[in-house]
Scaffold this motif. Structure first.
Motif, PDB file in Angstrom:
ATOM      1  N   ILE A 129      -7.360  12.224 -22.108  1.00 15.19           N
ATOM      2  CA  ILE A 129      -7.784  11.797 -20.768  1.00 15.19           C
ATOM      3  C   ILE A 129      -7.968  10.287 -20.743  1.00 15.19           C
ATOM      4  N   LEU A 130      -8.590   9.745 -21.789  1.00 12.70           N
ATOM      5  CA  LEU A 130      -8.762   8.292 -21.881  1.00 12.70           C
ATOM      6  C   LEU A 130      -7.417   7.579 -21.788  1.00 12.70           C
ATOM      7  N   LEU A 131      -6.440   8.042 -22.542  1.00 10.73           N
ATOM      8  CA  LEU A 131      -5.130   7.389 -22.541  1.00 10.73           C
ATOM      9  C   LEU A 131      -4.473   7.464 -21.166  1.00 10.73           C
ATOM     10  N   GLU A 132      -4.558   8.619 -20.511  1.00  8.45           N
ATOM     11  CA  GLU A 132      -3.969   8.744 -19.178  1.00  8.45           C
ATOM     12  C   GLU A 132      -4.624   7.759 -18.207  1.00  8.45           C
ATOM     13  N   CYS A 133      -5.943   7.616 -18.281  1.00  6.47           N
ATOM     14  CA  CYS A 133      -6.654   6.688 -17.393  1.00  6.47           C
ATOM     15  C   CYS A 133      -6.252   5.241 -17.666  1.00  6.47           C
ATOM     16  N   VAL A 134      -6.156   4.883 -18.941  1.00 14.65           N
ATOM     17  CA  VAL A 134      -5.777   3.517 -19.293  1.00 14.65           C
ATOM     18  C   VAL A 134      -4.348   3.227 -18.852  1.00 14.65           C
ATOM     19  N   ASN A 135      -3.439   4.149 -19.116  1.00 17.36           N
ATOM     20  CA  ASN A 135      -2.043   3.953 -18.704  1.00 17.36           C
ATOM     21  C   ASN A 135      -1.923   3.843 -17.187  1.00 17.36           C
TER      22      ASN A 135
END
Length: 218
Positions: A129-135
């Motif tokens: 989820i963190l990666l999706e938000c950052v991307n």
């Protein structure tokens, strides 16, 4: 009494040896899972390179990147003896890779989490989820200009909260109803896996995504 004490000591020693063998076996399985996922990621990447359809190439490349991330998380859990993994170090590694992949050396990212560590059950969904938000922030928040992303993970005892905020251009129309993009569908599914809630809202400057889920406890 002496005989009983020796028998008890022998039984404790046997149980300890069995526990150590079990832990070694679990770590080995975890490493094998990680290796297999890395192979799948490499195969998806090869398919992406060979695809002539831009949409299919992008989808395969994204799937390869997500699979590689899961493999990395699995390996970090194995190195942490299947118990907990420090959020800060893992998040920094993931974010640095995302910045490099997006060629955004003009975006700075700060991460704060105190001493919070993620359990084996939390690590994969939370970091994905963190990666999706950052991307999402890298793709939409800073068109043609520098920016700042702030990541915070806090634990109030009953719940854990992850926030990913940016000082970008802000949200247009706030998404409602069922998510339409693959990234948002992934986030919604992973939030349900955590029995948590995820939302994105306008911030004072830019936007703020927030994930809140029950603390699994010790």
């Amino acid at each position: 009494m002496d005989v009983a004490s020796r028998r008890l000591a022998d039984e404790v020693a046997r149980n300890q040896a069995l526990a150590e063998s079990r832990d070694v076996l679990l770590r080995e399985v975890q490493h094998r899972v990680s290796n297999n996922l890395q192979v799948v990621s490499a195969l998806l990447n090869l398919e992406a390179r060979g695809s002539v359809d831009p949409g299919a190439r992008r989808a395969l490349a994204d799937a390869s990147a997500r699979t590689a991330l899961v493999a990395r998380i699995q390996r970090s859990l194995a190195d942490a003896d299947q118990q907990e993994t420090a959020f800060n170090a893992l998040a920094r590694s993931i974010v640095d890779d995302a910045l490099s992949a997006a060629a955004r050396d003009d975006v700075t990212v700060s991460i704060s989490s105190g001493e919070v560590a993620l359990s084996a059950e939390e690590a994969t969904p939370v970091v994905l989820i963190l990666l999706e938000c950052v991307n999402n922030a890298l793709e939409h928040a800073f068109p043609g200009r520098p920016g700042q992303i702030t990541i915070a993970l806090c634990d109030d005892g009953s719940f854990r909260t992850l926030t990913v905020s940016d000082d970008g251009k802000g949200l247009g129309e706030i998404p409602t109803g069922e998510p339409s993009s693959l990234g948002l569908k992934i986030i919604s599914s992973l939030a349900r896996q955590l029995r948590g809630e995820w939302a994105i809202q306008p911030a004072q400057s830019g936007a703020c995504a927030r994930l809140r889920w029950p603390n699994p406890g010790p």
